[in-house]
Scaffold this active site. Sequence first.
Site, PDB file in Angstrom:
ATOM      1  N   TYR A  28      47.381  96.810   7.669  1.00 32.21           N
ATOM      2  CA  TYR A  28      46.711  95.765   6.910  1.00 32.21           C
ATOM      3  C   TYR A  28      47.486  94.448   7.041  1.00 32.21           C
ATOM      4  O   TYR A  28      46.900  93.376   7.260  1.00 32.21           O
ATOM      5  CB  TYR A  28      46.605  96.143   5.431  1.00 32.21           C
ATOM      6  N   PRO A  81      49.571  82.331   0.563  1.00 33.72           N
ATOM      7  CA  PRO A  81      48.955  83.382  -0.252  1.00 33.72           C
ATOM      8  C   PRO A  81      48.621  84.606   0.599  1.00 33.72           C
ATOM      9  O   PRO A  81      48.105  84.477   1.713  1.00 33.72           O
ATOM     10  CB  PRO A  81      47.678  82.718  -0.773  1.00 33.72           C
ATOM     11  N   VAL A  82      48.942  85.773   0.075  1.00 31.70           N
ATOM     12  CA  VAL A  82      48.666  87.041   0.768  1.00 31.70           C
ATOM     13  C   VAL A  82      48.078  88.015  -0.246  1.00 31.70           C
ATOM     14  O   VAL A  82      48.635  88.190  -1.329  1.00 31.70           O
ATOM     15  CB  VAL A  82      49.953  87.635   1.385  1.00 31.70           C
ATOM     16  N   LYS A 255      41.881  75.183   1.997  1.00 27.08           N
ATOM     17  CA  LYS A 255      42.550  76.016   3.001  1.00 27.08           C
ATOM     18  C   LYS A 255      41.512  76.695   3.894  1.00 27.08           C
ATOM     19  O   LYS A 255      40.484  77.157   3.420  1.00 27.08           O
ATOM     20  CB  LYS A 255      43.399  77.090   2.314  1.00 27.08           C
ATOM     21  N   SER A 277      43.973  76.274   9.146  1.00 29.69           N
ATOM     22  CA  SER A 277      44.274  77.704   9.151  1.00 29.69           C
ATOM     23  C   SER A 277      43.068  78.475   9.649  1.00 29.69           C
ATOM     24  O   SER A 277      41.925  78.039   9.483  1.00 29.69           O
ATOM     25  CB  SER A 277      44.616  78.154   7.713  1.00 29.69           C
ATOM     26  N   HIS A 279      43.100  81.857   8.758  1.00 33.37           N
ATOM     27  CA  HIS A 279      43.341  83.063   7.950  1.00 33.37           C
ATOM     28  C   HIS A 279      44.193  84.078   8.720  1.00 33.37           C
ATOM     29  O   HIS A 279      44.013  85.291   8.614  1.00 33.37           O
ATOM     30  CB  HIS A 279      42.003  83.707   7.552  1.00 33.37           C
ATOM     31  N   ARG A 282      42.379  86.610  10.996  1.00 31.56           N
ATOM     32  CA  ARG A 282      41.777  87.771  10.331  1.00 31.56           C
ATOM     33  C   ARG A 282      40.292  87.605  10.035  1.00 31.56           C
ATOM     34  O   ARG A 282      39.683  88.485   9.431  1.00 31.56           O
ATOM     35  CB  ARG A 282      42.529  88.045   9.021  1.00 31.56           C
ATOM     36  N   ASP A 310      48.927  76.791   8.476  1.00 31.33           N
ATOM     37  CA  ASP A 310      49.475  78.146   8.543  1.00 31.33           C
ATOM     38  C   ASP A 310      48.784  78.894   9.674  1.00 31.33           C
ATOM     39  O   ASP A 310      47.959  78.327  10.387  1.00 31.33           O
ATOM     40  CB  ASP A 310      49.381  78.874   7.192  1.00 31.33           C
ATOM     41  N   ILE A 313      52.696  81.192  12.669  1.00 29.48           N
ATOM     42  CA  ILE A 313      54.075  80.704  12.573  1.00 29.48           C
ATOM     43  C   ILE A 313      55.001  81.871  12.260  1.00 29.48           C
ATOM     44  O   ILE A 313      54.797  82.573  11.268  1.00 29.48           O
ATOM     45  CB  ILE A 313      54.191  79.613  11.490  1.00 29.48           C
TER      46      ILE A 313
END
Length: 380
Positions: A28, A81-82, A255, A277, A279, A282, A310, A313
């Site tokens: 995941y 954020p995750v 974002k 970004s 994601h 994903r 993001d 990186i």
Amino acid sequence: MVLNSKYPSVADLRQKSKKKIPKFAFEYLDGGCNEDVNLYRNTSELRDVQLEPNYLKSHKNASLKTNLFGVEYDAPFGIAPVGLQGLMWPNSPEILAKAAFDHNIPFILSTVTTMSIERASELTQGKAWFQLYHPTEDRLRNDIIKRAEAAECPVLVILCDVPTFGFRPRDIRNGLAMPPKMSIKNILSVLGKPHWTYETLKHGQPNFETLKPYMPKGMDLRQLGKFMDQTFSGRLNEEKIKPIRDMWKGKLVLKGVASEYDAQEAIRLGLDGIIVSNHGGRQLDAGQSTIKPLSRIAEKYGDKIEVMMDSGIRSGSDIARSLASGANFSFLGRSFMYGVSALGKTGGDHTISLLKTELKQVMDQLNCESVQDLPKHLIK
């Protein structure tokens, strides 16, 4: 902090993480969507960016300090954020929030991670940012935003790159949910990771802590999936963004920006910043790597809105590449989760210190004294 010499790179932390956590959790964390094309494109195309040193130029000590939204941070990167962090490593959002506060960098809490808005605020003395998955009901949206305001979150981040859930074959095979489906395969994977199992028992089963007040008690896995589908709608538009802008008095960031059109719309709607970004590769496997639109967007709109980045990186060198390409600030997600999964309670400190060390080495090598000067070293 003295770095753990056994893990002098994020790649080392990733390998240790793979050994420490169950397969369903690692896949995941580590995977993208579909065939992982854009996951790998993110990193490979970012690393095509080259920087030019000026060796004979006089040089003083390089400073990583960066001003963003009127706040001076000690480094030009933060923790992205995750979701489901506590599933990957128990108590990990708490570990990372503390580390971010200690190092004076931003920590962004996801709506669908395993720590509440209130706890994040407590650990960071009101400095944690909050990322909102857009609820379908105005009542729920308003309540969550009011909680973020009461928690003194300085920045609200809204997502535009989740109009649908990404198609992720690994997660489908693993029956990933919250908690994960305990198939024979997953049970065997858990039994083979005693440290992870011990920490999970110690800290308790992870939950969507921010969402707990809105979830019916005793919900089983099937009901949970239905609840999430009914509760959130990721498709943003002007009609949904305007009420948030009117309600939220702090800084508002969009974002998931991957096009000049969306950047222009963010400016028109009065947002304060964007995070370019995809994601982490994903959501859209057929999309561009993040570095490609970043360069165009930063050149065209960098003087009108704060441009951040993001996705892809993995090192201090990558941070330097993103900043040289026009980002004012960078965020990393997987790298920090590798760190905390590998090293537990010291993983956040180690990863931040490692990235700072790598970035400063690059800047000293370039004869670059401030992060704002990195674009001068970009080889176009």
